[in-house]
Design a protein around this motif. Structure first.
Motif, PDB file in Angstrom:
ATOM      1  N   SER A  16       0.845  -1.192   0.000  1.00 25.81           N
ATOM      2  CA  SER A  16       0.000   0.000   0.000  1.00 25.81           C
ATOM      3  C   SER A  16       0.879   1.239   0.000  1.00 25.81           C
ATOM      4  N   HIS A  17       0.281   2.358  -0.377  1.00 23.88           N
ATOM      5  CA  HIS A  17       0.974   3.645  -0.302  1.00 23.88           C
ATOM      6  C   HIS A  17      -0.014   4.678   0.245  1.00 23.88           C
ATOM      7  N   PRO A  18       0.340   5.365   1.341  1.00 25.15           N
ATOM      8  CA  PRO A  18       1.569   5.131   2.106  1.00 25.15           C
ATOM      9  C   PRO A  18       1.498   3.845   2.911  1.00 25.15           C
ATOM     10  N   TRP A  19       2.654   3.208   3.112  1.00 26.19           N
ATOM     11  CA  TRP A  19       2.703   2.008   3.930  1.00 26.19           C
ATOM     12  C   TRP A  19       2.995   2.415   5.375  1.00 26.19           C
ATOM     13  N   THR A  20       2.619   1.558   6.308  1.00 31.75           N
ATOM     14  CA  THR A  20       2.778   1.893   7.721  1.00 31.75           C
ATOM     15  C   THR A  20       4.093   1.365   8.272  1.00 31.75           C
ATOM     16  N   TYR A  30       7.004   4.409   6.865  1.00 34.34           N
ATOM     17  CA  TYR A  30       6.998   5.342   5.739  1.00 34.34           C
ATOM     18  C   TYR A  30       7.153   6.779   6.240  1.00 34.34           C
ATOM     19  N   MET A  31       7.974   7.527   5.516  1.00 33.75           N
ATOM     20  CA  MET A  31       8.135   8.953   5.811  1.00 33.75           C
ATOM     21  C   MET A  31       7.890   9.747   4.538  1.00 33.75           C
ATOM     22  N   ASN A  76       9.870   6.530  -2.762  1.00 33.54           N
ATOM     23  CA  ASN A  76       9.237   5.730  -1.722  1.00 33.54           C
ATOM     24  C   ASN A  76      10.326   4.894  -1.056  1.00 33.54           C
ATOM     25  N   ASP A  77      10.152   3.629  -0.941  1.00 30.58           N
ATOM     26  CA  ASP A  77      11.082   2.765  -0.231  1.00 30.58           C
ATOM     27  C   ASP A  77      12.430   2.667  -0.951  1.00 30.58           C
TER      28      ASP A  77
END
Length: 211
Positions: A16-20, A30-31, A76-77
């Motif tokens: 998912s985005h944002p991921w927890t 996620y930041m 993202n990541d």
């Protein structure tokens, strides 16, 4: 520089985005670097042990630009894998390292349009492979990662299902130092290519494919 595409792999399975948090590390969360750019140089854990190598600073600069107001993309990541014995026979070097960066359109809905994702992939691929032609100690692989964009809904029929683009950077060398020097070149080249693609976005070239 070599550039190629690959199918989704086990580390890019649906998310998912944002991921927890990561299933493998609940402390990794996620930041949003668009809102908190000052956290970039202190929160990318995989790169912290390598801050004395120039490639780490080059990577931070890429992430800072991606999340700046100048960019229509965002990051993202990301991960980094330290230098190790090279198993890739097509690259005749003793040592290999790799890094991964996931990117997406700042306009979230665009990530749910497969034609837009394909356009982004193709333009990055073309820019990487058509420049820095004499460089043979690195490569960039592009793949797609299925993503549920929570801002658009969390069900298959809500329009929130889309993709992210995954860039995997590979660098090689006869020893650790050369390997990390070449990783700096790979990341720097990716930065320049993404700036070129970002300029195309600003010029409306993505919009043109829908006209």
């Amino acid at each position: 520089m070599d550039a190629f595409t690959a199918k989704q792999t086990e580390h890019t399975e649906g998310r998912s985005h944002p991921w927890t948090s990561m299933t493998t590390d609940e402390t990794s969360i996620y930041m949003d670097f668009k809102k908190n750019p000052k956290l970039i140089r202190s929160s990318l854990e995989d790169f912290q042990p390598f801050n004395h190598w120039p490639f780490a600073d080059t990577f931070y600069s890429l992430v800072e630009w991606l999340n700046s107001p100048s960019s229509l993309l965002e990051s993202n990541d990301c991960t980094f894998n330290a230098a190790e014995e090279n198993p890739d026979e097509q690259y005749p070097y003793a040592i290999k390292c790799s890094a991964r960066l996931m990117i997406l359109f700042r306009d979230i809905e665009e990530n749910c349009q497969q034609r837009s994702i394909d356009w982004l992939m193709q333009n990055i691929l073309q820019n990487v492979s058509s420049t820095k032609l004499g460089f043979r100690a690195g490569a960039i692989c592009l793949s797609q990662s299925a993503t549920c964009y929570l801002a658009l809904g969390d069900k298959e029929d809500t329009g929130g299902m889309g993709q992210q683009v995954v860039l995997t950077f590979f660098a090689y060398g006869k020893n650790q130092r050369r390997c990390y020097e070449n990783m700096q070149q790979v990341i720097s080249h990716a930065h320049q290519c993404l700036k070129t693609v970002n300029k195309k976005l600003k010029n409306g070239e993505l919009d043109d494919i829908y006209r």
